[in-house]
Design a protein around this motif. Structure first.
Motif, short mmCIF file in Angstrom:
data_model
loop_
_atom_site.label_atom_id
_atom_site.label_comp_id
_atom_site.label_asym_id
_atom_site.label_seq_id
_atom_site.Cartn_x
_atom_site.Cartn_y
_atom_site.Cartn_z
N TYR A 188 28.83 44.77 28.90
CA TYR A 188 30.21 44.57 28.44
C TYR A 188 30.43 43.08 28.35
N PRO A 189 31.08 42.60 27.26
CA PRO A 189 31.14 41.14 27.02
C PRO A 189 32.06 40.36 27.95
N VAL A 190 33.09 40.99 28.51
CA VAL A 190 34.06 40.26 29.33
C VAL A 190 33.84 40.60 30.80
N THR A 191 33.39 39.63 31.58
CA THR A 191 33.03 39.89 32.98
C THR A 191 33.70 38.92 33.95
N SER A 192 34.81 38.35 33.54
CA SER A 192 35.55 37.45 34.45
C SER A 192 37.00 37.40 34.03
N PHE A 193 37.88 37.03 34.97
CA PHE A 193 39.29 36.82 34.66
C PHE A 193 39.86 35.82 35.64
N THR A 194 41.01 35.28 35.30
CA THR A 194 41.67 34.30 36.16
C THR A 194 42.98 34.88 36.67
N PHE A 195 43.21 34.73 37.97
CA PHE A 195 44.42 35.26 38.59
C PHE A 195 44.91 34.27 39.63
N LEU A 196 46.10 33.73 39.42
CA LEU A 196 46.75 32.82 40.36
C LEU A 196 45.89 31.62 40.72
N GLY A 197 45.21 31.08 39.71
CA GLY A 197 44.42 29.86 39.91
C GLY A 197 42.98 30.09 40.31
N PHE A 198 42.59 31.33 40.55
CA PHE A 198 41.21 31.65 40.94
C PHE A 198 40.50 32.34 39.79
N ASP A 199 39.26 31.94 39.55
CA ASP A 199 38.40 32.63 38.59
C ASP A 199 37.64 33.73 39.33
N PHE A 200 37.89 34.97 38.96
CA PHE A 200 37.16 36.10 39.51
C PHE A 200 35.93 36.33 38.65
N ARG A 201 34.76 36.23 39.25
CA ARG A 201 33.52 36.42 38.50
C ARG A 201 32.38 36.76 39.45
N ARG A 202 31.29 37.19 38.88
CA ARG A 202 30.10 37.49 39.68
C ARG A 202 29.44 36.18 40.08
N ALA A 203 29.14 36.03 41.35
CA ALA A 203 28.56 34.78 41.84
C ALA A 203 27.81 35.03 43.14
N PRO A 204 26.78 34.21 43.42
CA PRO A 204 26.10 34.33 44.72
C PRO A 204 26.99 33.76 45.82
N VAL A 205 27.19 34.50 46.87
CA VAL A 205 28.00 34.05 48.00
C VAL A 205 27.26 34.31 49.30
#
Length: 425
Positions: free
Chosen positions: A280-297
């Motif tokens: 699916y082409p869209v895999t991130s969004f921004t909410f209240l100043g934070f970028d929600f995305r897949r990332a190593p944590v």
């Protein structure tokens, strides 16, 4: 202002209420309205000004002054117009908010977070993070020009439903119809919308959206969870099909009130977690100043894993970098280390308290790369012996950070210079 009665007046408004509203406005500070009167000037005849306001409100002769339109730049480009009422109007609006809020607050949806006592933007981000791990799809909802287009009739009807005080309804109507005065002196008489920046707008907006969206969603789509911070809404769905359906029905619902979803900013997002492969082409969004995305944590136990998480947003980083440049630290050679710390620490501490709530290491790396090079530049300009020895300046800054690790807010959280290259200005 110790008497509480409005004898012989059409409306029984307590003087004590006006006094308490004034104290709140004074705590919040704020700019002058179209009359140019500041809080300090209002205070010069405080007793007389508060009495005049109470007398006008109690007699029904209170009419708000025009609202001052103040354009401010958006982080993503363009401008947003704030409406700044005068001091007396802010006090009057705060008084109505203090009366109305206890009536409506208990019935608001628990997933409404904006401008509510005991709730915050970070609470909304935390809940959004948890739900993104449970549900794979999100509708990132953007209501286009919400504050400019929210309908007056529905706001007034909602207020009327929750109060039996006619003066509250009367003054809400008058504030909604108050003219907007632009910097060139021209005035616009609104037929819809409620100005961002007024003391009563957040409550009126929450009240409208409770009936238009929150309660409707809970009734029609009870399996769909959401977080709403004023007009910023995230809806969680279990499948792409459900997300497409929710997008459609919410759009139809908003259209009933003359509102629409922003065609470019409203998106369906796939919350791609570890081990999931859906294309699916869209895999991130921004909410209240934070970028929600897949990332190593890295988890608390030190294990590195992949997850869909909130990280300090790209737009937020650009805004912070702009502010850091505007400090002109390299040119403030009249200040010492502690003077610089006094200038920047309150702002940087605010950034850390907010954006450092989730996965702080990324924020600290950003602040290290952005602020420390300017401190090096400041040292090179302030101390003659360092003007041709930038490497030596870096080492000296590292020594200062080692001796005084709590001097700067970002140093306290590990973003200290090492003596090597710390970035380029």
């Amino acid at each position: 202002m110790d008497k509480t009665q409005s004898a012989g007046k059409p409306f029984a408004i307590s003087k004590r209420l006006i006094w308490k509203a004034y104290l709140k406005v004074k705590d919040n500070k704020g700019a002058a309205g179209v009359d140019g009167q500041s809080l300090a000037e209002f205070d010069q005849d405080l007793k007389g000004n508060l009495y005049k306001l109470w007398n006008r409100m109690s007699s029904g002769s209170y009419f708000p002054a025009p609202v001052k339109a103040v354009p401010i730049p958006k982080s993503g480009g363009g401008t947003r117009v704030l409406g700044v009422p005068g001091v007396a109007d802010r006090i009057a609006q705060t008084a109505v908010t203090m009366v109305l809020e206890p009536q409506v607050e208990p019935m608001f949806h628990p997933d409404s977070y904006g401008y509510r006592p005991g709730k915050s933007a970070l609470d909304a981000v935390e809940m959004c993070k948890k739900r993104c791990w449970r549900s794979s799809w999100v509708v990132d909802l953007d209501i286009q020009g919400f504050f400019d287009n929210v309908p007056h009739a529905e706001i007034v009807a909602a207020v009327n439903k929750h109060t039996d005080l006619p003066w509250v309804v009367l003054y809400v109507k008058r504030w909604l119809l108050a003219p907007i005065q632009h910097p060139d002196g021209s005035q616009v008489h609104p037929v819809k919308g409620t100005p961002q920046g007024s003391a009563v707008s957040p409550l009126l907006s929450n009240l409208f959206l409770h009936y238009a969206l929150d309660a409707w969603l809970a009734r029609k789509c009870p399996t769909v969870r959401f977080e709403r911070y004023c007009d910023d809404v995230i809806l969680h769905c279990s499948s792409r099909r459900q997300a497409e359906f929710i997008h459609q029905v919410v759009e139809e619902r908003l259209r009933q009130f003359g509102l629409r979803c922003h065609p470019e900013k409203t998106r369906i997002v796939y919350c791609k977690q570890h081990g999931r492969d859906e294309d699916y082409p869209v895999t991130s969004f921004t909410f209240l100043g934070f970028d929600f995305r897949r990332a190593p944590v890295r988890r608390r136990d030190g294990v590195l894993m992949c997850g869909f998480v909130p990280l300090v947003g790209k737009a937020a980083r650009k805004s912070m970098a702009r502010t850091i440049r505007q400090w002109n630290l390299g040119r403030r050679t009249n200040l010492g280390f502690r003077g610089l710390a006094t200038v920047i620490n309150p702002i940087v501490s605010g950034w850390i308290n907010y954006y450092g709530r989730f996965y702080k290491s990324e924020l600290m790396h950003f602040l290290e790369q952005q602020i420390n090079p300017f401190l090096v530049k400041w040292m090179v300009r302030k101390y003659k012996r360092l003007r041709r020895a930038k490497r030596k300046a870096r080492r000296k800054l590292a020594e200062v950070a080692s001796a005084f690790p709590a001097m700067f807010a970002h140093w306290r959280h590990g973003a200290r210079p090492t003596g090597s290259t710390v970035g380029a200005v």
